[in-house]
Design an enzyme around this catalytic site. Structure first.
Site, PDB file in Angstrom:
ATOM      1  N   ARG A   1      11.384  -1.012  11.115  1.00  0.00           N
ATOM      2  CA  ARG A   1      10.337  -0.637  12.070  1.00  0.00           C
ATOM      3  C   ARG A   1      10.236  -1.615  13.229  1.00  0.00           C
ATOM      4  O   ARG A   1      10.306  -2.818  13.031  1.00  0.00           O
ATOM      5  CB  ARG A   1       8.988  -0.604  11.339  1.00  0.00           C
ATOM      6  CG  ARG A   1       8.523   0.787  11.021  1.00  0.00           C
ATOM      7  CD  ARG A   1       7.338   0.765  10.099  1.00  0.00           C
ATOM      8  NE  ARG A   1       6.177   0.078  10.646  1.00  0.00           N
ATOM      9  CZ  ARG A   1       5.014  -0.020  10.011  1.00  0.00           C
ATOM     10  NH1 ARG A   1       4.861   0.529   8.831  1.00  0.00           N
ATOM     11  NH2 ARG A   1       3.996  -0.655  10.550  1.00  0.00           N
TER      12      ARG A   1
ATOM     13  N   ARG B   1      -0.323  -8.955  13.407  1.00  0.00           N
ATOM     14  CA  ARG B   1      -0.970  -7.967  12.539  1.00  0.00           C
ATOM     15  C   ARG B   1      -1.718  -8.637  11.397  1.00  0.00           C
ATOM     16  O   ARG B   1      -2.783  -8.168  10.985  1.00  0.00           O
ATOM     17  CB  ARG B   1       0.071  -6.983  12.010  1.00  0.00           C
ATOM     18  CG  ARG B   1       0.435  -5.943  13.082  1.00  0.00           C
ATOM     19  CD  ARG B   1       1.772  -5.296  12.850  1.00  0.00           C
ATOM     20  NE  ARG B   1       1.892  -4.679  11.571  1.00  0.00           N
ATOM     21  CZ  ARG B   1       3.040  -4.543  10.906  1.00  0.00           C
ATOM     22  NH1 ARG B   1       4.170  -4.994  11.431  1.00  0.00           N
ATOM     23  NH2 ARG B   1       3.050  -3.965   9.750  1.00  0.00           N
TER      24      ARG B   1
ATOM     25  N   ARG C   1      -9.876   0.245   8.593  1.00  0.00           N
ATOM     26  CA  ARG C   1      -9.390  -1.100   8.907  1.00  0.00           C
ATOM     27  C   ARG C   1     -10.453  -1.934   9.612  1.00  0.00           C
ATOM     28  O   ARG C   1     -10.183  -3.090   9.935  1.00  0.00           O
ATOM     29  CB  ARG C   1      -8.176  -0.991   9.828  1.00  0.00           C
ATOM     30  CG  ARG C   1      -6.828  -1.166   9.138  1.00  0.00           C
ATOM     31  CD  ARG C   1      -5.760  -0.941  10.194  1.00  0.00           C
ATOM     32  NE  ARG C   1      -4.524  -1.593   9.904  1.00  0.00           N
ATOM     33  CZ  ARG C   1      -3.488  -1.002   9.304  1.00  0.00           C
ATOM     34  NH1 ARG C   1      -3.581   0.231   8.893  1.00  0.00           N
ATOM     35  NH2 ARG C   1      -2.365  -1.665   9.148  1.00  0.00           N
TER      36      ARG C   1
ATOM     37  N   ARG D   1      11.432  -5.261   5.237  1.00  0.00           N
ATOM     38  CA  ARG D   1      11.033  -3.862   4.991  1.00  0.00           C
ATOM     39  C   ARG D   1      11.907  -2.898   5.778  1.00  0.00           C
ATOM     40  O   ARG D   1      12.239  -3.115   6.921  1.00  0.00           O
ATOM     41  CB  ARG D   1       9.573  -3.647   5.384  1.00  0.00           C
ATOM     42  CG  ARG D   1       9.192  -2.163   5.324  1.00  0.00           C
ATOM     43  CD  ARG D   1       7.719  -1.944   5.219  1.00  0.00           C
ATOM     44  NE  ARG D   1       7.019  -2.278   6.448  1.00  0.00           N
ATOM     45  CZ  ARG D   1       5.698  -2.167   6.598  1.00  0.00           C
ATOM     46  NH1 ARG D   1       4.956  -1.762   5.582  1.00  0.00           N
ATOM     47  NH2 ARG D   1       5.131  -2.491   7.730  1.00  0.00           N
TER      48      ARG D   1
ATOM     49  N   LYS E   1       0.832  -1.209   0.000  1.00  0.00           N
ATOM     50  CA  LYS E   1       0.000   0.000   0.000  1.00  0.00           C
ATOM     51  C   LYS E   1       0.870   1.263   0.000  1.00  0.00           C
ATOM     52  O   LYS E   1       0.695   2.145  -0.835  1.00  0.00           O
ATOM     53  CB  LYS E   1      -0.944   0.011   1.228  1.00  0.00           C
ATOM     54  CG  LYS E   1      -1.896  -1.188   1.285  1.00  0.00           C
ATOM     55  CD  LYS E   1      -2.862  -1.104   2.458  1.00  0.00           C
ATOM     56  CE  LYS E   1      -2.194  -1.148   3.828  1.00  0.00           C
ATOM     57  NZ  LYS E   1      -1.446  -2.405   4.093  1.00  0.00           N
TER      58      LYS E   1
HETATM   59  P1  ADP Z   1       1.033  -1.904   7.878  1.00  0.00           P
HETATM   60  O1  ADP Z   1       0.452  -1.411   6.606  1.00  0.00           O
HETATM   61  O2  ADP Z   1       2.385  -2.454   7.754  1.00  0.00           O
HETATM   62  O3  ADP Z   1       0.122  -2.799   8.646  1.00  0.00           O
HETATM   63  P2  ADP Z   1       0.527   0.700   9.121  1.00  0.00           P
HETATM   64  O4  ADP Z   1       1.630   1.673   9.110  1.00  0.00           O
HETATM   65  O5  ADP Z   1      -0.637   0.920   8.232  1.00  0.00           O
HETATM   66  O6  ADP Z   1       1.198  -0.707   8.901  1.00  0.00           O
HETATM   67  O7  ADP Z   1      -0.047   0.579  10.607  1.00  0.00           O
HETATM   68  C1  ADP Z   1       0.796   0.373  11.699  1.00  0.00           C
HETATM   69  C2  ADP Z   1      -0.018   0.267  12.973  1.00  0.00           C
HETATM   70  O8  ADP Z   1      -0.739   1.482  13.205  1.00  0.00           O
HETATM   71  C3  ADP Z   1      -1.079  -0.823  12.993  1.00  0.00           C
HETATM   72  O9  ADP Z   1      -0.533  -2.086  13.354  1.00  0.00           O
HETATM   73  C4  ADP Z   1      -2.049  -0.274  14.051  1.00  0.00           C
HETATM   74  O10 ADP Z   1      -1.514  -0.464  15.363  1.00  0.00           O
HETATM   75  C5  ADP Z   1      -2.010   1.221  13.783  1.00  0.00           C
HETATM   76  N1  ADP Z   1      -3.045   1.624  12.792  1.00  0.00           N
HETATM   77  C6  ADP Z   1      -2.813   2.138  11.557  1.00  0.00           C
HETATM   78  N2  ADP Z   1      -3.988   2.409  10.931  1.00  0.00           N
HETATM   79  C7  ADP Z   1      -4.978   2.050  11.775  1.00  0.00           C
HETATM   80  C8  ADP Z   1      -6.395   2.087  11.713  1.00  0.00           C
HETATM   81  N3  ADP Z   1      -7.056   2.515  10.614  1.00  0.00           N
HETATM   82  N4  ADP Z   1      -7.099   1.637  12.793  1.00  0.00           N
HETATM   83  C9  ADP Z   1      -6.461   1.217  13.895  1.00  0.00           C
HETATM   84  N5  ADP Z   1      -5.141   1.146  14.018  1.00  0.00           N
HETATM   85  C10 ADP Z   1      -4.374   1.560  12.986  1.00  0.00           C
HETATM   86  P1  ADP Z   2       2.083  -1.895   3.258  1.00  0.00           P
HETATM   87  O1  ADP Z   2       2.073  -0.382   3.240  1.00  0.00           O
HETATM   88  O2  ADP Z   2       0.903  -2.471   2.534  1.00  0.00           O
HETATM   89  O3  ADP Z   2       2.224  -2.456   4.621  1.00  0.00           O
HETATM   90  P2  ADP Z   2       4.696  -1.635   1.929  1.00  0.00           P
HETATM   91  O4  ADP Z   2       4.396  -0.750   0.774  1.00  0.00           O
HETATM   92  O5  ADP Z   2       5.370  -1.023   3.090  1.00  0.00           O
HETATM   93  O6  ADP Z   2       3.333  -2.374   2.410  1.00  0.00           O
HETATM   94  O7  ADP Z   2       5.541  -2.880   1.382  1.00  0.00           O
HETATM   95  C1  ADP Z   2       6.048  -3.888   2.259  1.00  0.00           C
HETATM   96  C2  ADP Z   2       7.414  -4.361   1.761  1.00  0.00           C
HETATM   97  O8  ADP Z   2       7.274  -5.078   0.532  1.00  0.00           O
HETATM   98  C3  ADP Z   2       8.404  -3.218   1.486  1.00  0.00           C
HETATM   99  O9  ADP Z   2       9.703  -3.631   1.882  1.00  0.00           O
HETATM  100  C4  ADP Z   2       8.326  -3.027  -0.040  1.00  0.00           C
HETATM  101  O10 ADP Z   2       9.555  -2.541  -0.574  1.00  0.00           O
HETATM  102  C5  ADP Z   2       8.023  -4.446  -0.530  1.00  0.00           C
HETATM  103  N1  ADP Z   2       7.147  -4.462  -1.724  1.00  0.00           N
HETATM  104  C6  ADP Z   2       6.066  -3.676  -1.981  1.00  0.00           C
HETATM  105  N2  ADP Z   2       5.486  -3.999  -3.164  1.00  0.00           N
HETATM  106  C7  ADP Z   2       6.218  -5.018  -3.678  1.00  0.00           C
HETATM  107  C8  ADP Z   2       6.112  -5.808  -4.901  1.00  0.00           C
HETATM  108  N3  ADP Z   2       5.132  -5.601  -5.799  1.00  0.00           N
HETATM  109  N4  ADP Z   2       7.030  -6.773  -5.081  1.00  0.00           N
HETATM  110  C9  ADP Z   2       8.023  -7.000  -4.165  1.00  0.00           C
HETATM  111  N5  ADP Z   2       8.169  -6.307  -3.010  1.00  0.00           N
HETATM  112  C10 ADP Z   2       7.280  -5.321  -2.765  1.00  0.00           C
END
Ligand code: ADP
Ligand code: ADP
Ligand code: ZN
Length: 217
Positions: free
Chosen positions: A160, A171, A88, A127, A13
């Site tokens: 992270r 998660r 979410r 990541r 994302k």
């Molecule tokens: P990822 O896409 O890797 O799961 P995010 O950066 O979107 O990570 O979210 C990290 C953390 O922030 C989540 O594990 C949760 O604790 C909190 N968080 C983010 N967005 C939301 C949401 N819409 N509702 C509740 N908690 C959230």
């Molecule tokens: P999200 O925001 O959904 O949690 P991220 O954009 O942070 O996901 O991506 C998670 C990890 O996967 C990062 O290290 C990113 O560089 C890698 N990644 C994202 N898209 C791709 C893809 N299409 N193919 C391979 N690796 C990817």
């Protein structure tokens, strides 16, 4: 364009958000980034949400919805926005719908990035993110040009704290229980576009762009 990016943690994302926000000239709003910014700066909100992020649990809906509504009321959202990581839960999605309909607005599309569980774990353990601007990297697949330094802003590129295997597993199960039901929710509204997130980053991007361009016609 009023858009939502949906998908499990690690789906890509954040990676796709940068290009989409740029192309449609809309702000990229990541609730995770907002929470991490507040934790880093030790604000009151940061203190309130830290333990949830550490555990990989969701921040309570009322608090999260309030933060997003405030953000969407800012001037730069007047022509649209790209939400990443929100909603979410069904309750968050309903609150968003309500808030938009009060202003006679609706979402234009929900992009669902689909990636199976095994791939997510490898992606998240590799990541790396910029501590200052949030730009996303991967230790093996997409390292910054200079190790530990962000290509975009020169900030420190870190692993992270919630990208450890245990927290990642938690998660993913939180996603399956609370967030995955949003797929059917938005499908019923005719807003959902699903893309295979295991393809290379640029392929995923092209598919998203062509779906959104079709949508805009
Ligand atoms: P990822 O896409 O890797 O799961 P995010 O950066 O979107 O990570 O979210 C990290 C953390 O922030 C989540 O594990 C949760 O604790 C909190 N968080 C983010 N967005 C939301 C949401 N819409 N509702 C509740 N908690 C959230
Ligand atoms: P999200 O925001 O959904 O949690 P991220 O954009 O942070 O996901 O991506 C998670 C990890 O996967 C990062 O290290 C990113 O560089 C890698 N990644 C994202 N898209 C791709 C893809 N299409 N193919 C391979 N690796 C990817
Ligand atoms: Zn940066």
């Amino acid at each position: 364009m009023k858009l939502v990016l949906l998908g499990p943690p690690g789906a890509g994302k954040g990676t796709q958000a940068t290009g989409i926000a740029e192309k449609y000239a809309i702000p990229h709003i990541s609730t995770g980034d907002i929470f991490r910014y507040n934790i880093k700066n030790e604000t009151e909100l940061g203190r309130e949400v830290k333990s949830y992020l550490d555990q990989g649990a969701l921040v309570p809906d009322t608090l999260t919805v309030r933060i997003v509504k405030d953000r969407l009321n800012q001037a730069d959202c007047a022509n649209g926005f790209l939400l990443d990581g929100f909603p979410r839960t069904i309750a968050q999605a309903e609150a968003l719908d309500e808030s938009l309909s009060e202003q006679n607005e609706t979402l234009d599309a929900v992009i669902n990035i689909d990636v199976q569980k095994e791939v997510l774990i490898t992606r998240l353990s590799g990541r790396r993110v910029c501590k200052d601007c949030g730009e996303t990297y991967h230790a093996v697949n997409k390292p910054p040009k200079q190790e530990g330094v962000c290509d975009v802003c020169g900030g420190p590129v870190i692993h992270r704290a919630d990208d450890t295997e245990d927290t990642v597993r938690n998660r993913i199960s939180v996603y399956e229980e609370q967030t995955a039901p949003l797929i059917a929710y938005y499908e019923q509204k005719g807003l959902l576009f699903t893309v295979d997130g295991t393809e290379p980053v640029h392929v995923v991007q092209e598919k998203i762009f062509s779906a959104l361009d079709k949508d805009a016609d």
